[in-house]
Structures are given as C-alpha cells and as structure tokens.
Design an enzyme around this catalytic site. Sequence first.
Site, short mmCIF file in Angstrom:
data_model
loop_
_atom_site.label_atom_id
_atom_site.label_comp_id
_atom_site.label_asym_id
_atom_site.label_seq_id
_atom_site.Cartn_x
_atom_site.Cartn_y
_atom_site.Cartn_z
N LYS A 109 26.78 -6.68 9.15
CA LYS A 109 25.62 -7.46 8.70
C LYS A 109 24.81 -6.65 7.70
O LYS A 109 23.73 -6.17 7.97
CB LYS A 109 24.72 -7.82 9.89
CG LYS A 109 25.16 -9.03 10.69
CD LYS A 109 26.36 -8.78 11.57
CE LYS A 109 26.61 -9.99 12.47
NZ LYS A 109 27.76 -9.77 13.36
N GLY A 139 27.18 -14.68 13.84
CA GLY A 139 26.69 -15.20 15.11
C GLY A 139 26.23 -16.64 15.00
O GLY A 139 26.76 -17.39 14.18
N LYS A 194 18.96 -12.13 7.72
CA LYS A 194 18.27 -12.37 8.99
C LYS A 194 17.79 -11.07 9.62
O LYS A 194 16.79 -11.06 10.35
CB LYS A 194 19.16 -13.16 9.95
CG LYS A 194 20.56 -12.58 10.18
CD LYS A 194 20.66 -11.80 11.45
CE LYS A 194 22.09 -11.33 11.67
NZ LYS A 194 22.29 -10.59 12.92
N ASP A 247 21.36 -17.78 13.89
CA ASP A 247 21.46 -16.32 13.86
C ASP A 247 20.11 -15.68 13.54
O ASP A 247 19.76 -14.62 14.08
CB ASP A 247 22.51 -15.91 12.81
CG ASP A 247 23.20 -14.60 13.16
OD1 ASP A 247 22.96 -14.07 14.25
OD2 ASP A 247 23.99 -14.11 12.33
N SER A 257 17.67 -7.34 19.98
CA SER A 257 17.70 -7.16 18.53
C SER A 257 17.19 -5.78 18.13
O SER A 257 16.01 -5.47 18.27
CB SER A 257 16.84 -8.23 17.85
OG SER A 257 16.71 -7.96 16.46
N ARG A 258 18.08 -4.97 17.59
CA ARG A 258 17.68 -3.62 17.18
C ARG A 258 16.78 -3.67 15.95
O ARG A 258 15.94 -2.79 15.76
CB ARG A 258 18.92 -2.76 16.92
CG ARG A 258 19.73 -3.17 15.72
CD ARG A 258 21.08 -2.50 15.67
NE ARG A 258 21.97 -3.06 16.67
CZ ARG A 258 23.27 -2.77 16.75
NH1 ARG A 258 23.81 -1.93 15.88
NH2 ARG A 258 24.02 -3.30 17.67
#
Length: 331
Positions: A109, A139, A194, A247, A257-258
């Site tokens: 990503k 995703g 995103k 996503d 979510s990092r």
Amino acid sequence: MSEQPKFAVIGGGSWATAIAKMLCVNLPEIAWYMRNTEAIEHIKAHKHNPNYLSSVEFDIKKLRLTSDINEAVAYADYIIFAIPSAFLSGELSKLTESLKSKVIFSAIKGIVPETFLIVGEHFHNEFDIPYENIGVITGPCHAEEVALERLSYLTIACGDEKKAEIMGDHLAGNYIKVKISDDIIGTEYAAMLKNIYAIAAGIAHGLGYGDNFQSVLMSNGIREMKKFIRKVHKMKRNINDSAYLGDLLVTGYSVFSRNRMFGNMIGKGYTVKSAMMEMSMVAEGYYAVKSAYKLNEEYGAKTPIIDAVYNILYEGKEARKVFKKLTDKLD
C-alpha cells in the site's frame, strides 16, 4: 506456466503472514521469502512467525521458507510482494532470476520512493512486465482480523481477469470473500491514499477532535481520493465500492490501523522520529504522503487533507494550527 500455478510470498511482516495463511488453506505448498533468518528458523521450530501475527500456526510441510529471494522467484508462477514500499527497491536489487515469465501481484500500500510510482507501474516501467501480468490485492482487510479468522473482504485487480480469478480462488476461504476488479491503477492508488487519510484521522484524534469531525474528515477524504485518482487514471469506477470507500473506512477507524496509530501519536505531540521508533511496524502513509503531494504538483487536484498532513510531517508545521485551518476547508 504450469496448469496448477505455484505461489510465493515476498515479505515477513503481518500482511505477508496473513497472505501466507490464506494461501496455505488452498494450496499444498507455497514458497515464502523473508530476509530475517532467525524468524525463518523460529517458524520451522515453533510453527508461527515470532514477530507478527504470532497466533497463526502453520503446517510447516506446506512452507518452502527461504532467505534467498531468487529461490522463491524461481519456484513460483505467481509472486505476491507484501513488503513496505520503501524497501521494495532494495529487495528487487538482489534479483538475478528473471521476472519476465511471472505473474506479479502487489499487496503493498504505497509508492516506490525511488521512482514515485505505484508498485504496478514500477514493475511495468522498470522490469518491462506487461499489465496483463500485474495485479493488486487490496482490502478492506486487516491482517490482524485474518489471523482471528473474522469475515474479511479482498479486491483482486489485474489487467487479465482470468489471472485475477486464479489469485482470488487461492485466497478465498470460509472467512475470506473475494471481488474481482479491472481497475488495477485506481485500486492501487486508493490503497496508497487511504493510509494518508488514516494518518489525518489519527492526528485529529490525538488533537482531541471527536467523532463528528472524524465523520466529516472521512467524507471529505473519499471525495478528495476520487478527485486525485480521476486525475491520475480516468475510467468508470464507483468510489463507494469496498476497494475504495470500504478500505478507507477500516483504515481510518480501526484499532488495528498502524497509520491511524502513527497519526494519533503525531497529534499527541510526538515527533515523526519518536513515533516511528515507538512503533514496531512501518506506517506506509508516512512515505505515501510525500509521494502523493509531489505527484499532485503535476496533476493539480484539490487535496487539502493531503496538503495538511504533508505540512505537518514534512514541513514541521504545528499540527493544531494546520488542522484549525483545515477545518475551514472541509464541508
């Protein structure tokens, strides 16, 4: 290519581990490359990755573990790259095996910083791989929920629909549903963008903004994403599909979510360096925001959220002041 294609996973992180888990449900054997030889020996001895998703237990007989990327590439027909985009060029520089006859799928990503290209474009331009042999796995799907076997959805995009279906068939399972797309460029840009909006959501949370503002931020984020992607690659797409909006939402809101976590730390006053040192995983959005900002100098889309995050992370501007100005640009 053989009638029953062989698969390899490149990477040793959480998403690579989740993909290996999905493939092992459907295949008798996969190749799995990771550069960490200690992790390989741990998996062989204890059946799980010691560093990521350690609750996932593997059948060792199904894994051809290797610390030699050329061994994995030589073995496979379909190769899934699942490493941070910032490290991709370094890994590819180790290749002596040709990728020409391989089908390449990106589960990355981000944008390759050396070329300012999304991964599919990078393989096409730098390795002369045709788009019909390049695909994207997106995703909304967090690796942690795959480990927990919670129902998750994947979008598989490829220039050749048959190859997308083959990849999808080998990832699908009781808790994994798959959708096929022909928007290889748009889905990959969405997967990159995103993460930037998730950092923005995290910054907002760290600054003390509430759910009302978060909903406005995400609403503006999907519209901003639509404008950006349309500038880059104009085609008919529904931005409300799960590969785009779905996503974005899971990355912007999830506790897994990092990128949101990274943004939250920035909002609370951490420096970029200190936030990165405290996190055990790479926040892809940090690298993506610089790439998106620089790309948009060419495309000229109206992107106040990307601009705000760039100013905070790369220009050193105070997050609270930047977001105060941003609130006046959202609707």
